[in-house]
Design an enzyme around this catalytic site. Structure first.
Site, PDB file in Angstrom:
ATOM      1  N   ASP A 258      21.184 -30.645 -10.390  1.00  0.00           N
ATOM      2  CA  ASP A 258      20.178 -29.789  -9.778  1.00  0.00           C
ATOM      3  C   ASP A 258      20.591 -28.334  -9.920  1.00  0.00           C
ATOM      4  O   ASP A 258      21.765 -27.980  -9.712  1.00  0.00           O
ATOM      5  CB  ASP A 258      20.031 -30.119  -8.295  1.00  0.00           C
ATOM      6  CG  ASP A 258      18.671 -30.686  -7.950  1.00  0.00           C
ATOM      7  OD1 ASP A 258      17.728 -29.888  -7.886  1.00  0.00           O
ATOM      8  OD2 ASP A 258      18.556 -31.902  -7.762  1.00  0.00           O
TER       9      ASP A 258
ATOM     10  N   GLU B 268      10.749 -28.032 -11.133  1.00  0.00           N
ATOM     11  CA  GLU B 268       9.925 -28.417  -9.980  1.00  0.00           C
ATOM     12  C   GLU B 268       8.828 -27.366  -9.826  1.00  0.00           C
ATOM     13  O   GLU B 268       9.079 -26.257  -9.369  1.00  0.00           O
ATOM     14  CB  GLU B 268      10.782 -28.482  -8.717  1.00  0.00           C
ATOM     15  CG  GLU B 268       9.992 -28.908  -7.495  1.00  0.00           C
ATOM     16  CD  GLU B 268      10.768 -28.759  -6.201  1.00  0.00           C
ATOM     17  OE1 GLU B 268      10.496 -29.540  -5.265  1.00  0.00           O
ATOM     18  OE2 GLU B 268      11.623 -27.862  -6.100  1.00  0.00           O
TER      19      GLU B 268
ATOM     20  N   HIS C 100      13.368 -37.561  -3.802  1.00  0.00           N
ATOM     21  CA  HIS C 100      14.061 -37.346  -2.530  1.00  0.00           C
ATOM     22  C   HIS C 100      13.204 -36.639  -1.490  1.00  0.00           C
ATOM     23  O   HIS C 100      13.628 -36.507  -0.336  1.00  0.00           O
ATOM     24  CB  HIS C 100      15.322 -36.515  -2.780  1.00  0.00           C
ATOM     25  CG  HIS C 100      15.010 -35.149  -3.333  1.00  0.00           C
ATOM     26  ND1 HIS C 100      14.510 -34.954  -4.597  1.00  0.00           N
ATOM     27  CD2 HIS C 100      15.103 -33.923  -2.781  1.00  0.00           C
ATOM     28  CE1 HIS C 100      14.314 -33.660  -4.805  1.00  0.00           C
ATOM     29  NE2 HIS C 100      14.657 -33.008  -3.714  1.00  0.00           N
TER      30      HIS C 100
END
Length: 585
Positions: free
Chosen positions: A107, A278, A356
């Site tokens: 990430d 994202e 998540h």
């Protein structure tokens, strides 16, 4: 956008054909009994991961952090949160993934840091500090009575305002999320260079194969910070994502990140490193294409969240967890939109229905009761695996993990966002502003809260589901004895065994499943989801029953049945929650 000569053919790439498997480190496997999952625990389970048939591991943030937002509040990009392990453990994980012919991505969380990061500590130390402009600082406003007010009326993603007063320097700092997550100022070239060195090159030099890039479209703010229009008259703070999503310099920043850093690195086997961004609150395909066009050299692909936001209100507004019932045609329109937006372009798309940040797909989109949960999990797996684009799975999805029981109280929820929305709901209900809000928000959290995906992985039927020998940081699901990996590995008819079969079929027929064009059939049918996939002379027909009742099966003509999620099938009838794929070539 430059069309291909043949609109059916997208340029093959390793990452287009890969299946990515997301691991949430706190909840995967605890190796030392402290209740927290860790990297040695992931290493211990490497044979299991490799056995799934996945190609890339995506590791959610394992960096050092106060864990206010479960690692998305990073205090040191170059260190690992001690309960998770060490930098050397991550290096071992890189090596083990590569040894098993899998890649590893991390990430990249660079819209904000923790307020405990040394950069912010310096920035807030004085107005003259060289890092002062690495974050957004603004003076107070004052009303007619002389009361201090925040610089703008923006609402944060975690409820509450986006500005926090700093007593030491007598100014406010900006945070789109929790007050402990101050936003980095990408307008500062020195800040960007530090991000590239500390958050990116440090890990790329250790051999990782790319990044999932958090909040990728929020780096460029409208730095004049205009006041948000009032859409919620009951509140001072207002949704304002239009002032920080897809801002004026965002493409410039991402191009620089790519040219200055990412383009200089390759994977362990000599391929280009991969990026998946994202991309929230971006419903316009033309806007999305600007990020993923190969010609633009920005991102390889992005997550667009219409499917996981089905039933939610807009993120950043007060209605996110105010659930709205939806019908199957709405889901179909979303899938068609994001399956077809890359047709005749050099862009790419992603396929996922769990991560998540969302509730479990079986509980969200099908039926998690005892009678139907296994059939639902298989049907949804088939629905996902045959769609065009790069496939992303989330840990536990492959064994059909489901949401926490509705009987659990709010005290069992751990997520900072859930608690802030709940606290707001209690206040508005008790003040009489919105008397039914507590019940509505609790219902929404029971379906959609981020906590559901964060329950510890259910490995076996022993104490704590085999996740930990100690007290888990978060309560185990009550059904871990019924839903666990060990039992399913021994059962050829389990959800896990089915996932392994369909992932193998995706590879075998990657032409039509990964690269094929999408054609939706019978779009207004409220019970079945039927579509075709086409690749040159090859066609697949996908038929899915989203109900507990038998449904009429669409004719498959002379096509060959490739797979069904049920054992006993009828040519004319789809069984409850049955998924079926036919193929013709």
């Amino acid at each position: 956008m430059s069309p291909h000569t043949d609109p059916l053919l997208h340029t093959p790439q390793w990452w287009k054909e890969s299946t990515f498997y997301q691991i949430y480190p706190a909840s995967f496997r605890d190796s030392n009994g402290d209740g927290w999952g860790d990297i040695p625990g992931i290493l211990e389970k490497m044979p299991y991961i490799a056995s799934l048939g996945v190609d890339v591991v995506w590791l959610s943030p394992m960096f050092d952090s106060p864990q206010i937002d479960m690692g998305y509040d990073i205090s040191d990009y170059e260190a690992v949160y001690p309960p998770y392990g060490t930098v050397q453990d991550v290096e071992k994980l890189v090596g083990e993934c590569h040894r098993n012919e899998m890649k590893l991505i991390l990430d990249l969380v660079v819209n904000h840091t923790s307020d405990q990061h040394k950069w912010f500590q310096e920035s807030r130390s004085s107005k003259e500090n060289p890092k002062r402009d690495w974050y957004f600082w603004r003076p107070a406003r004052y009303d007619e009575q002389g009361n201090r007010m925040a610089p703008t009326n923006y609402r944060s993603y975690f409820a509450g305002g986006t500005w926090t007063w700093d007593e030491h320097t007598q100014e406010y700092y900006l945070h789109l999320y929790d007050r402990t997550q101050p936003d980095l100022n990408w307008e500062s070239p020195d800040c960007r260079r530090a991000i590239y060195d500390s958050a990116m090159r440090f890990w790329l030099d250790k051999g990782i194969d790319g990044f999932r890039i958090d909040t990728v479209n929020k780096y460029s703010k409208h730095v004049d910070f205009p006041e948000a229009p009032v859409t919620d008259p009951s509140s001072f703070i207002q949704p304002a994502a239009q002032f920080w999503c897809n801002g004026p310099r965002i493409h410039e920043f991402i191009k620089e990140m790519n040219s200055d850093v990412l383009s200089k690195y390759s994977t362990y086997d000599g391929q280009a490193v991969v990026t998946v961004g994202e991309l929230s609150m971006t419903p316009d395909p033309e806007v999305v294409l600007k990020y993923v066009s190969a010609r633009e050299k920005e991102l390889d692909m992005v997550f667009q969240f219409d499917i996981t936001h089905l039933g939610q209100g807009p993120p950043g507004g007060n209605s996110k967890y105010d659930f709205t019932e939806w019908k199957l045609p709405e889901m179909k329109r979303i899938v068609r939109k994001w399956q077809t937006f890359i047709d005749r372009t050099d862009g790419w798309t992603t396929v996922f229905n769990e991560n998540h940040d969302n509730g479990r797909s079986v509980s969200r989109f099908a039926n998690d009761t005892l009678e139907w949960r296994e059939k639902s999990a298989k049907m949804l797996g088939l629905w996902l695996v045959v769609q065009t684009g790069t496939l992303f799975l989330y840990q536990g999805q492959e064994i059909g993990m489901i949401n926490a029981p509705k009987e659990w109280s709010i005290e069992e929820y751990k997520d900072v966002e859930a608690h802030k929305y709940w606290k707001e709901a209690v206040r508005l209900a008790e003040d009489g502003v919105d008397p039914t809000r507590k019940e509505r928000i609790m219902h929404g959290l029971q379906l959609m809260a981020r906590d559901h995906a964060r329950l510890p992985f259910q490995w076996n039927s022993s104490a704590n589901g085999g996740f930990s020998n100690g007290q888990p940081w978060m309560r185990m699901h009550d059904l871990y004895k019924e839903i666990n990996a060990e039992a399913q590995e021994k059962d050829a008819d389990s959800v896990l065994s089915f996932y392994k079969r369909i992932l193998s079929l995706r590879k075998e027929h990657k032409d039509v499943f990964v690269y094929g064009t999408f054609e939706l059939l019978d779009p207004e049918n409220i019970s079945t989801f039927v579509f075709r996939k086409h690749y040159q002379g090859k066609t697949a027909l996908v038929t899915l029953n989203f109900t507990t009742a038998p449904q009429t099966a669409p004719p498959a003509d002379d096509m060959r049945l490739l797979i069904s999620s049920c054992h006993k099938i009828s040519t004319a009838t789809l069984q409850p929650y049955e998924g079926r794929v036919y193929i013709d070539y």
